[in-house]
Design a protein around this motif. Sequence first.
Motif, PDB file in Angstrom:
ATOM      1  N   UNK A  28      32.505  52.823  46.581  1.00  0.00           N
ATOM      2  CA  UNK A  28      31.781  52.909  45.307  1.00  0.00           C
ATOM      3  C   UNK A  28      32.471  52.089  44.228  1.00  0.00           C
ATOM      4  N   UNK A  29      33.806  52.139  44.177  1.00  0.00           N
ATOM      5  CA  UNK A  29      34.542  51.370  43.180  1.00  0.00           C
ATOM      6  C   UNK A  29      34.379  49.871  43.406  1.00  0.00           C
ATOM      7  N   UNK A  33      32.987  47.426  40.567  1.00  0.00           N
ATOM      8  CA  UNK A  33      33.736  46.269  40.061  1.00  0.00           C
ATOM      9  C   UNK A  33      32.941  44.996  40.310  1.00  0.00           C
ATOM     10  N   UNK A  34      32.344  44.885  41.471  1.00  0.00           N
ATOM     11  CA  UNK A  34      31.508  43.722  41.776  1.00  0.00           C
ATOM     12  C   UNK A  34      30.352  43.586  40.800  1.00  0.00           C
ATOM     13  N   UNK A  35      29.733  44.716  40.448  1.00  0.00           N
ATOM     14  CA  UNK A  35      28.639  44.715  39.479  1.00  0.00           C
ATOM     15  C   UNK A  35      29.130  44.260  38.104  1.00  0.00           C
ATOM     16  N   UNK A  36      30.289  44.793  37.673  1.00  0.00           N
ATOM     17  CA  UNK A  36      30.857  44.405  36.378  1.00  0.00           C
ATOM     18  C   UNK A  36      31.136  42.912  36.352  1.00  0.00           C
ATOM     19  N   UNK A  37      31.706  42.386  37.425  1.00  0.00           N
ATOM     20  CA  UNK A  37      32.019  40.958  37.473  1.00  0.00           C
ATOM     21  C   UNK A  37      30.753  40.098  37.477  1.00  0.00           C
ATOM     22  N   UNK A  43      34.100  37.213  31.832  1.00  0.00           N
ATOM     23  CA  UNK A  43      35.284  37.888  32.380  1.00  0.00           C
ATOM     24  C   UNK A  43      35.769  37.157  33.631  1.00  0.00           C
ATOM     25  N   UNK A  44      34.845  36.742  34.470  1.00  0.00           N
ATOM     26  CA  UNK A  44      35.194  36.003  35.688  1.00  0.00           C
ATOM     27  C   UNK A  44      35.858  34.679  35.321  1.00  0.00           C
ATOM     28  N   UNK A  45      35.275  33.967  34.344  1.00  0.00           N
ATOM     29  CA  UNK A  45      35.880  32.694  33.915  1.00  0.00           C
ATOM     30  C   UNK A  45      37.286  32.917  33.382  1.00  0.00           C
ATOM     31  N   UNK A  89      37.385  37.275  44.903  1.00  0.00           N
ATOM     32  CA  UNK A  89      37.050  38.705  44.838  1.00  0.00           C
ATOM     33  C   UNK A  89      35.658  39.013  45.374  1.00  0.00           C
ATOM     34  N   UNK A  90      34.676  38.212  45.039  1.00  0.00           N
ATOM     35  CA  UNK A  90      33.316  38.470  45.515  1.00  0.00           C
ATOM     36  C   UNK A  90      33.265  38.464  47.037  1.00  0.00           C
ATOM     37  N   UNK A  91      33.889  37.465  47.654  1.00  0.00           N
ATOM     38  CA  UNK A  91      33.900  37.376  49.119  1.00  0.00           C
ATOM     39  C   UNK A  91      34.702  38.522  49.729  1.00  0.00           C
ATOM     40  N   UNK A  92      35.816  38.895  49.092  1.00  0.00           N
ATOM     41  CA  UNK A  92      36.642  40.011  49.581  1.00  0.00           C
ATOM     42  C   UNK A  92      35.834  41.298  49.538  1.00  0.00           C
TER      43      UNK A  92
END
Length: 182
Positions: A28-29, A33-37, A43-45, A89-92
């Motif tokens: 769930x976390x 976090x993926x949704x926030x990013x 924030x990602x930049x 992070x997205x791929x992880x």
Amino acid sequence: MAKLIAKTYGEALFETALDTGKVDGLFEETEAVGRVLSENPELVRLINHPNILKEEKLQVVENVFADRLSPEMMGFLRIVIEKGRQSELEAIFSYFIAKVKEYKKIGLAHVTSAVELSDAQKKQIEARLLATTVYESLETEYTVDESLIGGLVIRIGDRVVDSSIKTRLYEMKKELMKIQLS
């Protein structure tokens, strides 16, 4: 290289989830976090910017997530940033989510039909897929492609079952092309 990084870190997060007994919580976390990013490209930049020090990136992540995430997830994010792998992070997270779904025997099926399917037809397809696979539940995506003419194309992972009329006509055409007239 990117796939190897995603696999290595995704496996580490999965092992942490198993070891701590927090598979559902970390799942769930990870989604959160993926949704926030994805919703905050600035924030990602910021965390991917090469001229910003790792300590500053860590402070930003601490400020954004510290009160909302478990110590395990915060530790994981710290390690990823310290190792300079935050751009992955997205791929992880995708790897980790797929690994958890595999562990929980949740399959992802893509069903394409020539016409919109009724709820009864969808339930029948899902029941048949559950009976013929190792999965205990399915997340099913339905799409309509009128060019199929009829039938279905079902994709689960790297397996494809194509019973569409379009494919049958194509196969018949190939067979007829092989026939030599004398």
